[in-house]
Design a protein around this motif. Structure first.
Motif, PDB file in Angstrom:
ATOM      1  N   ALA A 147      -7.095  29.450  -5.145  1.00 41.16           N
ATOM      2  CA  ALA A 147      -6.511  30.255  -6.220  1.00 41.16           C
ATOM      3  C   ALA A 147      -6.099  31.622  -5.680  1.00 41.16           C
ATOM      4  O   ALA A 147      -5.022  32.140  -6.011  1.00 41.16           O
ATOM      5  N   ALA A 276       3.273  22.388 -12.357  1.00 40.59           N
ATOM      6  CA  ALA A 276       1.954  21.777 -12.231  1.00 40.59           C
ATOM      7  C   ALA A 276       2.047  20.257 -12.228  1.00 40.59           C
ATOM      8  O   ALA A 276       1.272  19.577 -11.545  1.00 40.59           O
ATOM      9  N   ASP A 283      -1.975  26.744  -7.444  1.00 32.81           N
ATOM     10  CA  ASP A 283      -2.304  27.290  -8.762  1.00 32.81           C
ATOM     11  C   ASP A 283      -1.070  28.065  -9.222  1.00 32.81           C
ATOM     12  O   ASP A 283      -0.915  29.249  -8.929  1.00 32.81           O
ATOM     13  N   ASP A 285       0.006  29.140 -12.098  1.00 34.13           N
ATOM     14  CA  ASP A 285      -0.178  30.294 -12.991  1.00 34.13           C
ATOM     15  C   ASP A 285      -0.472  31.546 -12.171  1.00 34.13           C
ATOM     16  O   ASP A 285       0.088  32.619 -12.423  1.00 34.13           O
TER      17      ASP A 285
END
Length: 695
Positions: A147, A276, A283, A285
Motif C-alpha cells: 500500500a 481494481a 492499491d 485508491d
C-alpha cells in the motif's frame, strides 16, 4: 525527466536537439547550409557528378556528406541543426542578458536567472553531494508494504509522455500521464495512462535476440551498478541485478512500439472502479490519491494490457526490488543535477554506449536545454518578441493557406473516393487550426518557485509544476489553440485531437525559410514541412480522426481499402532501404511519417505552382524552378549519423532516417520530368508503382 541525447526529427514527434555539422583541419572545406551564406539551395553541398535518378540524396547532399564530420558531442548531424545553431546562439544572447540583469524572484526573468545560475554551478552541485536527493531516497527506503509502495508510485507520476503529438512513450516512472481530449470521449478532456518504468529506450532493448542489443544489456547492468556506487548506495551489484531483472519483466508487460503508435488500438476508457477489476495488484485508491487523480472520473487506458501487467508485477515482485528500482530511477533521471561522477557515468552509457557520442555537451549549452524544458514559454516569449517579426508570420501564414487549399483541391479531384468521405476530408483540412511562430497566450509560471542554489530541487519543482498544469485541464473544454512546442523549437507538429498545427518561430528561418529566397526554395523547404504536418491529419493514424478531433471511422469500406493499399505499397517501398546489411528500415513502423512526406510534398508542389499565377519560374544558377524545389526538399533531409545512433533509429523509431525520406521525390511525377529520370535509373518507379495516397 531524462535529458540524454536526442536526434532531430520533423514529425508529430517533438524531439529537439541534435548534432551540428562541422569540420576539422585548415584545408578541408565543408559543404554547409550555414545561415546567410546562400539565399536558396546550397550548390556547394551537392555532388552533381551523381545522376539524380540513381541517388537523388547524394546528388543534393553528396559533397556535404563526404566533407562533414560529426562533432564529438553529437550522435548525428544534419541540415536541421543549422537552424538549431542559430536558435541556440540567439537564446544564449537572450539568457546571458537576463542572467546579467536579474529580476524579481516572482518574475519570469528572475526564474530564468536563478534556474540558470543553479544549473551551471557544478562546484555547488558537487559540494552538495547526494544531500539534495536524500529526502526522496528516504521516502523509498521507508516503504513498508505494498500500500505504501502504491502511494509512492502515485507521488512519482508525472505528465512526461505524449503519445499523440510527440509519439513520446518514455517515462522512467511506472506510469506516465498525458492530458487532452480522450480518443473515445469526444469533448471530454481526460488523463491518459501510459506504460513506463524502463531505463533502456524501449522493450526491444530487453527482449531482442540481436547480439548488439544483448551487448547493450550487459553494459546497462554494469551502468546501473556504477551509478549506484557513485551515489554511495551499498550492495550496488546485488541491487543492479534486482533492478535489471525487474525491468526485464516490465519490458515483457509492455506493448510494442508499433502497437503504441496505433491510436485505434489505444482508445480504451476506464473508470476509477475499472482499475481494481481490470488491473489488480496495485492499491489504486492509494495510487490515485497520491497522484492527485482521485477526482478524475474516467481515464484513457492507452496501454490497457500493459497497465494490467505492470499492476500484477507490483503485487508479485519483492518490495526490495521495487525500492531499489525507485532509488535508481530517481538518480538516473536527474543525473544532470547530481554530482559530476553520476552525471559523467550517465553520459558514458546514454551518450556513448547507446548513441556513440564520445563527448558530453558543455554545461552552459545543457543549461539552455534545461531552461527550454522547465521554463520553455518564459524563454520563448522573449525569443519570439525579438526574433520573429510580424512580416514573417504573415508570409508563412499565406503559405499555409495556399498549401491547405492545394491539399483540399487534390482531395476534391480523387476519383476513387466516395462523396461522403471526400466531404469530411475537405472539412478537416478547412477547419485545421494553425499556430504560426508562437502561442496567443503564454504559460503562467507563478506557482513555480526556483532556488538559486539547488538545481536538483528546481528540476523536481519544475516537473511538479508541469504536472499540476496538465491536471488542471481535466474536465474542462479542450483548447484547440493550445501549443505543445515552444517558439525556440526547431520542429513542427500536428495535433490530431485538436485538429491543429504548430509551426514554431525557430523552424521559420534558414535553411527552411528565407524571405530573400525564391518561392521554389521556400516551398520545397518550409512548404514541405507545412504540407507534411497538414498531411499528418491524413496519415495512417491521423485519418482515423474526424474534423472535430474525434476518433471515429468516417470512411466507406471501399475508400479505406484503397487508402490502406496505398499505405502498404509505401511501407514496402521503405522496407527496401537498408542502412546496414543486417538491418532494414521498418516500412510499417515509419508509415505515418512516410505518408505525410509523400502527401505533404505533393501539396507543397501544387501550392508552389499556384503561387506562380501562371508565370514561368526563372532559371537560377542553372536550375529550373522545379529542380530547385526538389533539391531544397532533399537538402532539408541532409543527415549523417553515428552507426550506434542510426541503428537505434532504424530499430525503434517511427521516423525513417533523413537520407531515405529525401527519396520521397520518386513518388511524384514532376520529379521525373524535372530531372529527366527514366526507366533503368536506380530510383525509377513505373507510374503505377508511384504511391499517391491523397490524389
Amino acid at each position: 525527466m531524462r535529458k540524454t541525447v536526442f536526434v532531430l526529427l520533423l514529425s508529430t514527434a517533438a524531439i529537439v536537439a541534435g548534432p551540428v555539422a562541422c569540420s576539422k583541419g585548415g584545408d578541408k572545406q565543408e559543404a554547409s547550409y550555414t545561415v546567410g551564406t546562400e539565399l536558396g539551395i546550397s550548390k556547394a553541398a551537392m555532388d552533381t557528378s551523381v545522376k539524380p535518378g540513381d541517388d537523388f540524396y547524394a546528388y543534393a547532399n553528396g559533397n556535404w556528406q563526404k566533407t562533414t564530420e560529426i562533432p564529438a558531442d553529437r550522435s548525428s548531424t544534419g541540415a536541421f541543426y543549422t537552424a538549431f545553431l542559430e536558435t541556440e546562439k540567439r537564446t544564449r544572447e537572450l539568457v546571458d542578458a537576463i542572467v546579467k540583469r536579474g529580476g524579481d524572484a516572482d518574475s519570469d526573468a528572475g526564474r530564468i536567472a536563478a534556474f540558470y545560475k543553479a544549473y551551471v554551478s557544478t562546484d555547488a552541485i558537487d559540494a552538495a553531494g547526494m544531500k539534495p536527493v536524500e529526502a526522496d531516497l528516504a521516502r523509498f527506503a521507508a516503504i513498508g508494504d505494498k500500500a505504501a509502495l502504491a502511494k509512492v508510485l502515485g507521488e512519482q507520476t508525472r505528465a512526461d509522455v505524449d503519445p499523440l503529438n510527440a509519439t513520446d512513450f518514455n517515462t522512467e516512472n511506472l506510469f506516465g500521464i498525458f492530458v487532452t481530449q480522450g480518443l473515445a470521449t469526444p469533448g471530454d478532456v481526460i488523463p491518459y495512462i501510459l506504460q513506463g518504468g524502463l531505463g533502456l529506450p524501449e522493450r526491444e532493448y530487453y527482449l531482442s535476440a540481436d547480439p548488439k542489443m544483448a551487448a547493450l544489456r550487459t553494459q546497462y547492468q554494469a551502468y546501473i551498478a556504477k551509478l549506484l556506487t557513485a551515489a554511495g548506495q551499498p550492495d550496488a551489484a546485488a541491487k543492479a541485478k534486482r533492478i535489471y531483472d525487474l525491468e526485464v519483466k516490465i519490458a515483457r508487460a509492455h506493448a510494442t512500439r508499433e502497437a503504441s503508435e496505433d491510436f485505434t488500438r489505444s482508445a480504451d476508457v476506464w473508470t476509477r472502479a475499472d482499475f481494481a477489476k481490470k488491473a489488480p495488484g496495485i492499491d489504486w485508491d492509494a495510487y490515485f490519491a497520491a497522484a492527485g487523480l482521485d477526482k478524475a472520473a474516467k481515464f484513457g487506458a492507452y496501454h490497457a494490457k500493459a497497465i494490467t501487467g505492470l499492476s500484477a508485477l507490483v503485487a508479485s515482485e519483492p518490495l526490495d526490488a521495487w525500492k531499489d528500482w525507485l532509488a535508481f530511477h530517481q538518480i538516473n533521471s536527474h543525473a544532470d543535477v547530481l554530482p559530476s561522477a553520476i552525471d559523467t557515468a550517465h553520459f558514458a552509457f546514454y551518450g556513448t554506449a547507446l548513441f556513440g557520442t564520445p563527448q558530453q555537451r558543455s554545461r552552459d549549452k545543457r543549461a539552455l536545454d534545461a531552461l527550454n524544458t522547465y521554463l520553455g514559454d518564459a524563454v520563448g516569449r522573449v525569443y519570439a518578441e525579438k526574433y520573429f517579426p510580424a512580416s514573417a508570420k504573415a508570409e508563412v501564414g499565406d503559405m499555409v493557406k495556399g498549401i491547405k487549399a492545394a491539399f483540399a483541391k487534390r482531395v476534391g479531384a480523387i476519383d476513387w473516393m466516395a462523396p461522403e468521405t471526400k466531404k469530411e476530408a475537405i472539412k478537416k483540412v478547412e477547419t485545421i487550426v494553425v499556430g504560426v511562430g508562437y502561442p496567443e497566450t503564454w504559460r503562467d509560471y507563478g506557482s513555480y518557485t526556483i532556488s538559486a542554489d539547488n538545481a536538483y530541487a528546481n528540476e523536481i519543482a519544475g516537473e511538479k509544476a508541469e504536472y499540476v498544469h496538465q491536471l488542471a485541464k481535466i474536465g474542462k473544454p479542450m483548447d484547440k489553440a493550445e501549443w505543445w512546442m515552444t517558439p525556440q523549437t526547431v520542429n513542427a507538429v500536428n495535433l490530431p485531437v485538436q485538429n491543429a498545427l504548430n509551426f514554431p518561430a525557430a523552424i521559420l528561418q534558414p535553411p527552411f525559410f528565407n524571405a530573400a529566397a525564391d518561392p521554389a526554395y521556400n516551398y520545397g523547404a518550409i512548404g514541405a514541412v507545412i504540407g507534411h504536418e497538414i498531411s499528418h491529419s491524413f496519415d495512417n493514424n491521423g485519418a482515423a480522426f474526424d474534423s472535430t478531433g474525434a476518433l471515429r471511422n468516417w470512411w466507406t469500406a471501399a475508400d479505406l481499402r484503397k487508402f490502406e493499399e496505398a499505405g502498404a505499397a509505401l511501407a514496402a517501398q521503405f522496407d527496401t532501404y537498408k542502412p546496414f546489411p543486417d538491418l532494414a528500415v521498418n516500412g510499417k513502423l515509419t508509415l505515418g511519417e512516410n505518408i505525410a512526406d509523400v502527401a505533404g510534398l505533393q501539396a507543397a508542389y501544387d501550392a508552389y505552382h499556384a503561387s506562380l499565377n501562371g508565370k514561368d519560374a526563372p532559371v537560377i544558377d542553372g536550375f529550373t524552378g522545379d529542380q530547385r524545389f526538389f533539391i531544397a526538399y532533399a537538402q532539408t533531409w541532409a543527415t549523417k549519423m553515428r552507426d550506434e545512433a542510426l541503428r537505434q533509429r532504424v530499430a525503434t523509431d517511427g521516423h525513417a532516417p533523413g537520407m531515405y525520406r529525401a527519396l520521397t521525390v520518386r513518388n511524384l511525377d514532376a520529379w521525373y520530368k524535372a530531372f529527366d529520370v527514366k526507366e533503368g535509373d536506380a530510383l525509377y518507379l513505373a507510374p503505377d508503382k508511384r504511391v499517391r495516397v491523397w490524389g
